[in-house]
Design a protein around this motif. Structure first.
Motif, PDB file in Angstrom:
ATOM      1  N   TYR A 140      27.451   3.118  76.288  1.00  0.00           N
ATOM      2  CA  TYR A 140      27.410   1.816  77.261  1.00  0.00           C
ATOM      3  C   TYR A 140      28.486   0.895  77.062  1.00  0.00           C
ATOM      4  O   TYR A 140      28.808   0.234  77.806  1.00  0.00           O
ATOM      5  CB  TYR A 140      25.886   1.115  76.977  1.00  0.00           C
ATOM      6  CG  TYR A 140      25.766   0.443  75.901  1.00  0.00           C
ATOM      7  CD1 TYR A 140      26.519  -0.998  75.342  1.00  0.00           C
ATOM      8  CD2 TYR A 140      24.727   0.833  74.828  1.00  0.00           C
ATOM      9  CE1 TYR A 140      26.372  -1.443  74.213  1.00  0.00           C
ATOM     10  CE2 TYR A 140      24.627   0.009  73.595  1.00  0.00           C
ATOM     11  CZ  TYR A 140      25.508  -1.122  73.354  1.00  0.00           C
ATOM     12  OH  TYR A 140      25.435  -1.771  72.300  1.00  0.00           O
ATOM     13  N   THR A 141      29.191   1.169  76.016  1.00  0.00           N
ATOM     14  CA  THR A 141      30.499   0.358  75.965  1.00  0.00           C
ATOM     15  C   THR A 141      31.751   1.092  76.694  1.00  0.00           C
ATOM     16  O   THR A 141      32.524   0.647  76.803  1.00  0.00           O
ATOM     17  CB  THR A 141      30.841   0.403  74.266  1.00  0.00           C
ATOM     18  OG1 THR A 141      30.906   1.907  73.742  1.00  0.00           O
ATOM     19  CG2 THR A 141      29.964  -0.156  73.368  1.00  0.00           C
ATOM     20  N   GLN A 142      31.261   2.548  77.136  1.00  0.00           N
ATOM     21  CA  GLN A 142      32.405   2.866  77.991  1.00  0.00           C
ATOM     22  C   GLN A 142      32.242   3.305  79.490  1.00  0.00           C
ATOM     23  O   GLN A 142      33.018   3.381  80.388  1.00  0.00           O
ATOM     24  CB  GLN A 142      32.539   4.499  77.182  1.00  0.00           C
ATOM     25  CG  GLN A 142      32.981   4.395  75.979  1.00  0.00           C
ATOM     26  CD  GLN A 142      34.439   3.700  75.948  1.00  0.00           C
ATOM     27  OE1 GLN A 142      35.260   3.869  76.336  1.00  0.00           O
ATOM     28  NE2 GLN A 142      34.467   2.932  74.653  1.00  0.00           N
ATOM     29  N   ARG A 143      30.745   3.272  79.736  1.00  0.00           N
ATOM     30  CA  ARG A 143      30.260   3.672  81.098  1.00  0.00           C
ATOM     31  C   ARG A 143      28.914   3.086  81.563  1.00  0.00           C
ATOM     32  O   ARG A 143      28.319   2.768  80.735  1.00  0.00           O
ATOM     33  CB  ARG A 143      30.454   5.224  81.246  1.00  0.00           C
ATOM     34  CG  ARG A 143      29.306   5.744  80.305  1.00  0.00           C
ATOM     35  CD  ARG A 143      29.642   7.228  80.039  1.00  0.00           C
ATOM     36  NE  ARG A 143      29.269   8.007  81.546  1.00  0.00           N
ATOM     37  CZ  ARG A 143      29.313   9.370  81.820  1.00  0.00           C
ATOM     38  NH1 ARG A 143      29.662  10.117  80.710  1.00  0.00           N
ATOM     39  NH2 ARG A 143      29.070   9.823  83.099  1.00  0.00           N
ATOM     40  N   SER A 144      28.765   3.067  82.868  1.00  0.00           N
ATOM     41  CA  SER A 144      27.409   2.251  83.423  1.00  0.00           C
ATOM     42  C   SER A 144      27.045   3.164  84.524  1.00  0.00           C
ATOM     43  O   SER A 144      26.140   2.665  85.264  1.00  0.00           O
ATOM     44  CB  SER A 144      27.696   0.725  83.573  1.00  0.00           C
ATOM     45  OG  SER A 144      28.706   0.679  84.626  1.00  0.00           O
ATOM     46  N   ASP A 145      27.437   4.351  84.771  1.00  0.00           N
ATOM     47  CA  ASP A 145      26.936   5.154  86.015  1.00  0.00           C
ATOM     48  C   ASP A 145      25.817   5.781  85.991  1.00  0.00           C
ATOM     49  O   ASP A 145      25.168   6.506  86.673  1.00  0.00           O
ATOM     50  CB  ASP A 145      28.028   6.010  86.345  1.00  0.00           C
ATOM     51  CG  ASP A 145      28.457   7.035  85.255  1.00  0.00           C
ATOM     52  OD1 ASP A 145      28.212   6.708  83.900  1.00  0.00           O
ATOM     53  OD2 ASP A 145      29.059   8.127  85.570  1.00  0.00           O
ATOM     54  N   TYR A 146      25.032   5.556  84.616  1.00  0.00           N
ATOM     55  CA  TYR A 146      23.518   6.226  84.481  1.00  0.00           C
ATOM     56  C   TYR A 146      22.675   5.138  83.673  1.00  0.00           C
ATOM     57  O   TYR A 146      23.411   4.224  83.088  1.00  0.00           O
ATOM     58  CB  TYR A 146      23.403   7.685  84.076  1.00  0.00           C
ATOM     59  CG  TYR A 146      23.799   7.737  82.501  1.00  0.00           C
ATOM     60  CD1 TYR A 146      23.096   7.934  81.738  1.00  0.00           C
ATOM     61  CD2 TYR A 146      25.049   7.844  82.250  1.00  0.00           C
ATOM     62  CE1 TYR A 146      23.391   8.116  80.366  1.00  0.00           C
ATOM     63  CE2 TYR A 146      25.614   8.054  80.811  1.00  0.00           C
ATOM     64  CZ  TYR A 146      24.640   8.040  79.939  1.00  0.00           C
ATOM     65  OH  TYR A 146      24.874   8.396  78.645  1.00  0.00           O
ATOM     66  N   ASN A 147      21.446   5.068  83.700  1.00  0.00           N
ATOM     67  CA  ASN A 147      20.634   4.124  82.929  1.00  0.00           C
ATOM     68  C   ASN A 147      19.628   4.512  82.006  1.00  0.00           C
ATOM     69  O   ASN A 147      18.982   3.939  81.533  1.00  0.00           O
ATOM     70  CB  ASN A 147      20.015   3.002  83.863  1.00  0.00           C
ATOM     71  CG  ASN A 147      19.266   3.848  84.983  1.00  0.00           C
ATOM     72  OD1 ASN A 147      19.240   5.147  85.158  1.00  0.00           O
ATOM     73  ND2 ASN A 147      18.502   2.806  85.895  1.00  0.00           N
ATOM     74  N   ILE A 148      19.557   5.907  82.000  1.00  0.00           N
ATOM     75  CA  ILE A 148      18.490   6.585  80.849  1.00  0.00           C
ATOM     76  C   ILE A 148      19.182   7.812  80.282  1.00  0.00           C
ATOM     77  O   ILE A 148      19.578   8.256  80.887  1.00  0.00           O
ATOM     78  CB  ILE A 148      17.128   6.907  81.610  1.00  0.00           C
ATOM     79  CG1 ILE A 148      16.404   5.720  82.153  1.00  0.00           C
ATOM     80  CG2 ILE A 148      16.453   7.904  80.824  1.00  0.00           C
ATOM     81  CD1 ILE A 148      15.219   6.283  82.859  1.00  0.00           C
ATOM     82  N   THR A 149      18.729   7.742  78.899  1.00  0.00           N
ATOM     83  CA  THR A 149      19.087   8.972  78.288  1.00  0.00           C
ATOM     84  C   THR A 149      17.700   9.732  78.048  1.00  0.00           C
ATOM     85  O   THR A 149      17.053   8.846  77.131  1.00  0.00           O
ATOM     86  CB  THR A 149      19.932   8.809  76.991  1.00  0.00           C
ATOM     87  OG1 THR A 149      20.941   8.183  77.218  1.00  0.00           O
ATOM     88  CG2 THR A 149      20.264   9.969  76.113  1.00  0.00           C
ATOM     89  N   ARG A 150      17.598  10.844  78.422  1.00  0.00           N
ATOM     90  CA  ARG A 150      16.480  11.598  78.228  1.00  0.00           C
ATOM     91  C   ARG A 150      16.671  12.503  76.812  1.00  0.00           C
ATOM     92  O   ARG A 150      17.535  13.400  77.130  1.00  0.00           O
ATOM     93  CB  ARG A 150      15.795  12.396  79.262  1.00  0.00           C
ATOM     94  CG  ARG A 150      14.394  13.215  78.982  1.00  0.00           C
ATOM     95  CD  ARG A 150      13.925  13.431  80.249  1.00  0.00           C
ATOM     96  NE  ARG A 150      13.478  12.344  80.710  1.00  0.00           N
ATOM     97  CZ  ARG A 150      12.987  12.282  82.110  1.00  0.00           C
ATOM     98  NH1 ARG A 150      13.187  13.441  82.954  1.00  0.00           N
ATOM     99  NH2 ARG A 150      12.736  11.057  82.922  1.00  0.00           N
ATOM    100  N   ARG A 151      16.251  12.244  75.786  1.00  0.00           N
ATOM    101  CA  ARG A 151      16.598  12.724  74.524  1.00  0.00           C
ATOM    102  C   ARG A 151      15.452  13.991  74.115  1.00  0.00           C
ATOM    103  O   ARG A 151      14.369  13.242  73.818  1.00  0.00           O
ATOM    104  CB  ARG A 151      16.831  11.651  73.297  1.00  0.00           C
ATOM    105  CG  ARG A 151      17.368  10.311  73.626  1.00  0.00           C
ATOM    106  CD  ARG A 151      17.294   9.310  72.722  1.00  0.00           C
ATOM    107  NE  ARG A 151      17.898   9.997  71.378  1.00  0.00           N
ATOM    108  CZ  ARG A 151      19.003   9.313  70.816  1.00  0.00           C
ATOM    109  NH1 ARG A 151      19.548   8.451  71.563  1.00  0.00           N
ATOM    110  NH2 ARG A 151      19.265   9.992  69.703  1.00  0.00           N
ATOM    111  N   LEU A 152      16.131  15.099  73.770  1.00  0.00           N
ATOM    112  CA  LEU A 152      15.231  15.965  73.230  1.00  0.00           C
ATOM    113  C   LEU A 152      15.752  15.926  71.743  1.00  0.00           C
ATOM    114  O   LEU A 152      16.874  16.353  71.431  1.00  0.00           O
ATOM    115  CB  LEU A 152      15.689  17.368  73.792  1.00  0.00           C
ATOM    116  CG  LEU A 152      14.933  18.552  72.912  1.00  0.00           C
ATOM    117  CD1 LEU A 152      13.427  18.362  72.471  1.00  0.00           C
ATOM    118  CD2 LEU A 152      15.212  19.913  73.492  1.00  0.00           C
TER     119      LEU A 152
END
Length: 296
Positions: A169-181
């Motif tokens: 989030y300090t580098q980009r804002s082109d997506y809003n969810i991290t789906r983590r496995l």
């Protein structure tokens, strides 16, 4: 006869829901002083505009971290992580709470908001919930699964949605969810945090799109506790302050309702506001700061 059947039923229930002692041992083994290597790469991307798209750069970082067991109950273990940077500077890092057969969850929606939900007891039977919190103890993500102890391996694995990590989030804002496995696994040298993450664009309408996929592999190598003495000392001096912060958040979580937060107040994130308070700040002062970020 009825009493015998009742006793057998109670005994069976106790046996079914009994904890495997290896679970608690595995969780507590993550405490101590560790040399960490953080490794992240984005091997796959599916942008709609492949020409303009810029993938995240490969990231390699090292750190020294102290992980302290701050709560040790039969059904709950809480571990606070503290980074040691530079010449002994301490940074309060993330916290992980492990709760046995937990039925209360907060799921992340992608817009700095979390939905509260409860699940039936049978769906979490024998499982441990890992709840991860930010540096300021606000919610991050929660997942439930069973610890697996087989063929010489001890690991826990779960998939859940989370906000973007700081490295993103300090580098980009082109997506809003991290789906983590997330896979947490013990090793002869300590433990590893293995991640296979989807970078998701979620619209307000609820539709979503996988923008890219990320691989993370973080190794925690156990070293002598004396190397983390600075963090141990810092925590003794600041633990009462952060206990008050947790108390405020626990009161919010106990309301069993959805949570939506402001990302900033007066142009600053929550952790900056909290760091501006004195270590002996009163509970009311801390509550007031956090309340400014909570959207009713």
């Amino acid at each position: 006869m009825k009493h015998q059947l009742l006793s057998l039923t109670l005994l069976f229930t106790m046996l079914v829901s009994a904890q495997n002692p290896k679970d608690a041992k595995a969780i507590q083994s993550m405490c101590g002083c560790y040399e960490i290597k953080f490794n992240f790469a984005e091997p796959f991307a599916y942008p709609k505009d492949s020409v303009a798209y810029k993938p995240s750069l490969v990231k390699h970082e090292t750190a020294l971290e102290w992980a302290e067991l701050i709560e040790d109950q039969p059904h709950k273990k809480s571990i606070q992580h503290l980074l040691i940077v530079g010449r002994g500077m301490i940074v309060k890092h993330w916290r992980q709470d492990w709760t046995f057969e937990n039925q209360r969850f907060y799921t992340y929606n992608g817009f700095n908001d979390w939905t509260f939900k409860t699940v039936p007891a049978q769906t979490v039977e024998g499982q441990w919930t890992q709840s991860v919190f930010e540096v300021d103890d606000k919610p991050r993500y929660t997942g439930s699964a069973s610890w697996i102890h087989v063929d010489g391996r001890d690991f826990w694995q779960n998939t859940t949605d989370a906000p973007l990590p700081r490295r993103e989030y300090t580098q980009r804002s082109d997506y809003n969810i991290t789906r983590r496995l997330n896979t947490v696994e013990l090793t002869p040298f300590g433990w590893v945090h293995n991640q296979d993450n989807d970078k998701i664009i979620k619209e307000e309408s609820g539709t979503s799109y996988v923008l890219a996929q990320e691989k993370g592999y973080n190794t925690y190598t156990k070293v002598d506790d004396s190397r983390c003495e600075a963090a141990q000392k810092w925590w003794k001096e600041h633990q009462d302050f952060w206990k008050k912060v947790r108390a405020k958040w626990d009161a919010e979580y106990a309301k069993n309702k959805d949570i939506k937060l402001r990302p900033e107040v007066d142009g600053k994130p929550l952790h900056v506001h909290l760091q501006a308070l004195k270590p002996d700040a009163k509970q009311e002062e801390i509550n007031t700061v956090i309340d400014r970020f909570i959207i009713s």
